[in-house]
Scaffold this motif. Structure first.
Motif, PDB file in Angstrom:
ATOM      1  N   ARG A 164     101.090 -32.280 -26.389  1.00 44.61           N
ATOM      2  CA  ARG A 164      99.392 -32.471 -26.362  1.00 44.61           C
ATOM      3  C   ARG A 164      99.231 -34.121 -26.267  1.00 44.61           C
ATOM      4  NH1 ARG A 164     100.875 -28.513 -30.399  1.00 44.61           N
ATOM      5  NH2 ARG A 164     100.501 -29.331 -31.809  1.00 44.61           N
ATOM      6  N   LEU A 165     100.456 -34.969 -27.354  1.00 43.27           N
ATOM      7  CA  LEU A 165      99.181 -36.270 -27.477  1.00 43.27           C
ATOM      8  C   LEU A 165      99.785 -37.247 -25.543  1.00 43.27           C
ATOM      9  CD1 LEU A 165     101.160 -37.277 -30.777  1.00 43.27           C
ATOM     10  CD2 LEU A 165      98.218 -37.173 -30.299  1.00 43.27           C
ATOM     11  N   ALA A 166     100.709 -36.348 -25.313  1.00 41.79           N
ATOM     12  CA  ALA A 166     101.124 -36.999 -23.843  1.00 41.79           C
ATOM     13  C   ALA A 166     100.011 -36.767 -22.801  1.00 41.79           C
ATOM     14  CB  ALA A 166     102.834 -36.577 -22.863  1.00 41.79           C
ATOM     15  N   ASP A 167      99.036 -35.608 -23.108  1.00 44.02           N
ATOM     16  CA  ASP A 167      98.478 -35.409 -22.525  1.00 44.02           C
ATOM     17  C   ASP A 167      96.964 -36.003 -22.184  1.00 44.02           C
ATOM     18  OD1 ASP A 167      99.545 -33.091 -20.744  1.00 44.02           O
ATOM     19  OD2 ASP A 167      99.211 -31.431 -22.002  1.00 44.02           O
ATOM     20  N   ALA A 168      96.395 -36.196 -23.770  1.00 45.65           N
ATOM     21  CA  ALA A 168      95.640 -36.855 -24.277  1.00 45.65           C
ATOM     22  C   ALA A 168      95.538 -38.590 -23.921  1.00 45.65           C
ATOM     23  CB  ALA A 168      94.900 -36.862 -25.822  1.00 45.65           C
ATOM     24  N   ALA A 169      97.489 -38.624 -23.989  1.00 48.59           N
ATOM     25  CA  ALA A 169      96.501 -40.293 -23.482  1.00 48.59           C
ATOM     26  C   ALA A 169      96.843 -40.268 -21.643  1.00 48.59           C
ATOM     27  CB  ALA A 169      98.838 -40.807 -23.413  1.00 48.59           C
TER      28      ALA A 169
END
Length: 509
Positions: A164-169
Motif C-alpha cells: 500500500r505504501l509503495a502504491d501511495a509513493a
C-alpha cells in the motif's frame, strides 16, 4: 543444548531491540509539508496598493485576490488570445508531457492491480515423455502422455502495508507529473505572451531606429556638403559620418533579435519558423489595470511547483514506510485446481481432479545490514525532499517579490520616459514649425527629431517591460485551488489519488 557465545549477546540484543523499536514507532513520516513562515509582505518593503500613473494607466495590486486562470485575456487582444490557444492546442512539448502523464497513470493502475488483488492464471500442458530405464530391468522403452489443465491463484497479504505504501509513493509521483504538466501549460502561455509582446516591441524599435538612421544619413550628407564648401571642419564631417554608421550598425542586431523571437514564437505555437505569425500592434495591447496578489498562505496551494514539491514529499515519506515494512514478515497464499491424467479421458474425468493449497511466511533475519541501510537512505532522501520543498517555497516568494518590484519600477521608468518623449515631441513640433517659417535651418529640425525618436525608443522599451512583467506576475500567482468534496484538492492529482486505497495515502503507524 547448544549455547550461544557471550560475544554474540550484544549483537542479538541490538537486533531484537531495533526490531521492536521499529515495530513500536511509526513506519514513516506522515508526509505533511513543514511549516513555512508567512511573511506580512513579499518584498523587503511593503508593496504599494498601486503603481504610479504611466501613460495614463495606474495598476492596482489587489491583495488577497484569487489567481486568474486565463490571465492573458486581460490584455483584451483577440489576436493574442488566438496565439495562446493555438500554442496550448498544438505544442509538441506539451503533448509529450501529457502523454507521459497518461503513461504514468496507467503504470500506477497496473501496480495497484498487481499488488492489492490476487493473481489468477490459467494453464494447460500436453506432453509425451520417455522414461529412463535400467538395462536388464523392465521394458527397454516406456512412453507415456501427460495432460494437465489448471487454474493457479496467488496472493500476498500486505500485513505491514509495504504494498500500500509503495502504491501511495507511486501515486504521489504521478501527482508530481500532473502538477508539472499544469506548470508547463502556464509556462507555455507565459512564454507565448512574452514572445508576442517582445516581437511587437522589437518591430517598433526597428521602425524607429530606421528613421533615426535616415536622419543621421541626411545629416551626414549635409555635413559633407558643408565641409566641401568650407562651412564646417573636417572633424565635424567625420563625427556626423561616425554617428550615422554607428546607428546603422545597431540595426542588424535588432533585426536578428526580432527574427529570433519570431522563430521562437512559431515553435511555441507548434509551427515551423517560416510560418511565424504576424506581429501584434503594441499599442493595441491593453495593460491589465488590476493584478491579483495572492496571500502567502494561499500561494502554497496555488503554485503548481509548490504542489509538485508537496507531492514529492509525500512520495519520499511513503518510501520510508516501504523500507521499514520490508523488515517485517510477509505472508503469501497460493492455490491451484484443475484436471490431469495420462490420457484425455482420465484427465477429463473425476479421477483426474488435482488441487493444492499453500501458504508461505518469510521473515528477514540477516541481510548484511542492507535493510537498515535502505531505510536510512530513505530517511535521508525524505529529509532532502523537505529541504527542497522549503527552497521551492522561498523561491516562489522571491519570484512574487521580484515581479511586484519590477511592476512598480517599470511604471516609474515608463512615466519618466513618457514625459521625456512628450517633451521631445513638443520640441520637435515647435522646431518644425519654425523651420517652415524659415527661422531655423533643417539641421535643427533633424536634431530635434533625433532627440524625439531616441526618447520614443526608451518609451517603447519600458512599455514592453511593463507588459511582460505584468505577465510574469500573473504567472507567479499560480492557479486558483479547486474546491473538492471533503476538502480542497487540485484536479491534477485527483485521478492518481483515487486509484490508491485511502489507508495507504498516509504512513502506517
Amino acid at each position: 543444548m547448544a549455547t550461544i557465545p557471550l560475544s554474540r549477546y550484544p549483537r542479538i540484543v541490538t537486533l531484537v531491540s531495533a526490531t521492536f523499536a521499529l515495530a513500536a514507532c511509526s513506519f514513516g513520516p506522515n508526509g505533511k509539508p513543514p511549516a513555512m513562515p508567512q511573511p506580512a509582505h513579499y518584498g523587503a518593503a511593503a508593496q504599494p496598493t498601486q503603481t504610479v500613473a504611466a501613460q495614463g494607466i495606474t495598476q492596482q495590486f489587489v491583495v488577497g485576490a484569487k489567481p486568474v486562470p486565463e490571465w492573458w485575456k486581460q490584455y483584451q487582444s483577440d489576436a493574442l488570445n488566438a496565439l495562446v490557444d493555438e500554442g496550448l492546442r498544438n505544442s509538441p512539448t506539451l503533448a509529450a508531457t501529457d502523454k507521459s502523464l497518461a503513461a504514468a497513470r496507467e503504470q500506477l493502475r497496473a501496480q495497484v492491480g498487481s499488488s492489492m488483488l490476487p493473481t489468477i492464471d490459467a494453464g494447460g500442458q500436453a506432453t509425451r515423455n520417455r522414461a529412463l530405464t535400467i538395462p536388464g530391468f523392465g521394458p527397454s522403452t516406456m512412453l507415456y502422455d501427460v495432460f494437465i489443465g489448471q487454474l493457479e491463484a496467488h496472493y500476498t497479504i500486505d500485513l505491514f502495508g509495504a504494498s500500500r505504501l509503495a502504491d501511495a509513493a507511486l501515486a504521489s509521483r504521478v501527482n508530481v507529473q500532473a502538477y508539472q504538466l499544469d506548470a508547463a501549460r502556464r509556462a507555455l502561455a507565459a512564454n507565448i505572451v512574452t514572445a508576442a509582446i517582445t516581437s511587437a516591441a522589437l518591430r517598433a524599435q526597428i521602425d524607429t531606429t530606421e528613421r533615426l538612421v535616415t536622419l543621421a544619413n541626411d545629416q551626414a550628407r549635409d555635413t559633407q556638403r558643408r565641409y566641401v564648401l568650407g562651412a564646417v571642419s573636417h572633424a565635424d564631417q567625420l563625427s556626423a559620418q561616425q554617428s550615422a554608421a554607428s546607428l546603422s550598425a545597431s540595426l542588424p542586431g535588432l533585426r536578428q533579435q526580432w527574427l529570433t523571437t519570431r522563430h521562437a514564437l512559431a515553435v511555441l505555437l507548434g509551427r515551423t519558423p517560416d510560418a511565424a505569425p504576424d506581429d501584434l500592434a503594441l499599442a493595441q495591447l491593453q495593460l491589465p489595470q488590476q493584478v491579483p496578489v495572492v496571500v502567502p498562505s494561499e500561494l502554497l496551494r496555488a503554485r503548481p511547483d509548490i504542489q509538485a514539491a508537496d507531492a514529492a514529499l509525500k512520495a519520499a515519506a511513503a518510501d520510508v514506510g516501504v523500507a521499514t515494512a520490508q523488515m517485517f514478515p510477509s505472508l503469501s497464499l497460493s492455490a491451484s485446481m484443475g484436471q490431469g491424467g495420462f490420457s484425455w479421458p482420465v484427465a477429463l474425468s473425476g479421477a483426474g481432479a488435482i488441487w493444492s493449497l499453500g501458504a508461505s511466511l518469510s521473515q528477514p533475519l540477516f541481510h548484511g545490514g542492507a535493510l537498515f541501510a535502505q531505510r536510512r537512505a530513505a530517511v535521508d532522501t525524505y529529509d532532502a525532499t523537505v529541504s527542497q520543498y522549503k527552497q521551492t517555497v522561498l523561491a516562489a516568494f522571491q519570484n512574487v517579490a521580484d515581479s511586484l518590484a519590477a511592476l512598480e519600477h517599470d511604471a516609474q521608468a515608463l512615466d519618466s520616459a513618457n514625459v521625456a518623449a512628450r517633451s521631445a515631441q513638443g520640441i520637435f513640433e515647435e522646431t518644425s514649425g519654425r523651420y517652415r517659417l524659415g527661422a531655423v535651418p533643417i539641421a535643427s529640425t533633424r536634431s530635434s527629431e533625433q532627440q524625439f525618436r531616441n526618447a520614443q525608443l526608451d518609451e517603447i522599451r519600458y512599455t514592453s517591460a511593463r507588459l511582460t512583467d505584468t505577465a510574469a506576475l500573473f504567472q507567479a500567482m499560480g492557479n486558483p485551488p479547486v474546491e473538492a468534496a471533503g476538502g480542497v484538492a487540485n484536479s491534477a492529482n485527483a485521478p492518481a489519488a483515487a486509484l490508491v486505497p485511502a489507508s495507504s495515502v498516509t504512513a502506517v503507524n
